[in-house]
Design an enzyme around this catalytic site. Sequence first.
Site, mmCIF file in Angstrom:
data_model
loop_
_atom_site.group_PDB
_atom_site.id
_atom_site.type_symbol
_atom_site.label_atom_id
_atom_site.label_comp_id
_atom_site.label_asym_id
_atom_site.label_seq_id
_atom_site.Cartn_x
_atom_site.Cartn_y
_atom_site.Cartn_z
ATOM 1 N N LYS A 88 6.212 137.320 0.472
ATOM 2 C CA LYS A 88 5.961 138.703 0.908
ATOM 3 C C LYS A 88 4.633 138.792 1.642
ATOM 4 O O LYS A 88 4.540 139.403 2.706
ATOM 5 C CB LYS A 88 5.926 139.659 -0.295
ATOM 6 N N HIS B 39 37.528 122.438 -2.774
ATOM 7 C CA HIS B 39 37.790 121.845 -1.458
ATOM 8 C C HIS B 39 36.499 121.740 -0.641
ATOM 9 O O HIS B 39 36.541 121.530 0.561
ATOM 10 C CB HIS B 39 38.849 122.674 -0.721
ATOM 11 N N GLU C 289 14.975 133.769 -11.675
ATOM 12 C CA GLU C 289 13.682 134.472 -11.706
ATOM 13 C C GLU C 289 13.033 134.400 -13.074
ATOM 14 O O GLU C 289 11.812 134.475 -13.196
ATOM 15 C CB GLU C 289 13.860 135.950 -11.299
#
Length: 443
Positions: free
Chosen positions: A420, A306, A285
């Site tokens: 948003k 792995h 951010e």
Amino acid sequence: MTIRYQTKNLAPWIDDSVLKAMQPQVASACDLLRTKKGPGSDFLGWYDPSTVVPAAELKAIKDAAKRIQEQSPVLVTVGIGGSYLGARAVLEALPFDDASEDGVSVDFAGQHISARDTQLLLESLDDEDDVSINVISKSGTTTEPAIAFRLLKAYMEDRYGKEEAKNRIYATTDAKKGALRKLATEEGYATFTIPDDVGGRFSVLSPVGLLPIAASGHDIDAMLAGAQEAFKTYGASDDVLTNDCLRYAASRVALYRQGKAIEILSVFEPAFHYLVEWWKQLNGESEGKSRTGIFPAGCEFTTDLHSMGQWIQEGQRNAFETFLIEEKPKASVVVPDTGSDLDGLGYLAGRELSEINLQAWKGVSLAHYDGGMPNSSLVVETLDARVLGNLIHFFERATGVSCYLQGVNPFDQPGVEAYKANMFALLGKPGFEAQAKALQARL
Ligand code: PA5
């Protein structure tokens, strides 16, 4: 020095001459932080950890933590992003037995919109003898925690009645503004202040993180002391060659300029999972704007050897790795001698898991280096509250310096608004009608 920074595996990409050439930019980035003259300087309240929480607020946090411990065995904290990740990172990274016996267990809500997880949480609360809530939101209008708090407030009022529910709800929010401040005042909740000049992802050493951490029985004084130590250590000089925080910040930016666009923070301890998540937010951010910024990724070894190990060893060479290592964890587990060597591991009998894990780190760092993956390591001896406070400040300061080196404001996050607005429009929020129509046509 609490944190040892090992940089041998950064050569030939980074050497002293590369860093020396960056010294003037590094000094000016430090100066922007120190003098509060850089972009976003209104949000530098975290910079000196001793000034974030006034003494009276710190006492109120400790008193409330004690009250929570007397009230309930479990505290549900409600928050997302910077109002969530710091406390979770600390609570998972610190050894359980470092907490005092009266500490509560802390659960988390409001960091997603999952019906499955929310239903499970609400059902699990019925199994608890008692419950307290800490709702954390600077704005009070962030969708995920606001929905979760609606549900939990209703749950608490249903379970305890309105009067008792309000004694069990603690709000951490803006000093004056915002929906949560208004609600807390109306309802009469105990409140704690998120300082105006401290943004979410830099707020773990403010009441945002300190209240749940104190309620869990961990030593917040030690954390703050550790952060203060780091403030002094890494604030003492602007010399990129001798100040490890600056060396780390400058090295990552120099690697980015060489086309290494991804930084993988790799740990060998599952308990550090949320520390990595917190670090990812801190850097993602802060740095990811203006079409620039290192992409912060994380791996947990040896598990991810792995799965992601193949890519790191032989995939595209556009990344670098930073290992975060605890050398001497407070845990002792010895590989047993089973009397048979069918698995070929008899040579490990009698050896500590932590020693085997350390050799894994050393082997991995050299293998990845040989595969063309620059890497460095941040090494601490044993992670406790003081060391973690130190590490938190180290990373926050390094993020500030890295961002200023890249010419971006570390303290805003304009890009998080786009999704948003779309979500509000699609959900039918009043005022978003035109956007909803445009979006529907594209779906
Ligand atoms: O770092 C940040 O600023 C964000 O992650 C915020 O902390 C997050 O969006 C939550 O915001 P609020 O505390 O207003 O609910």
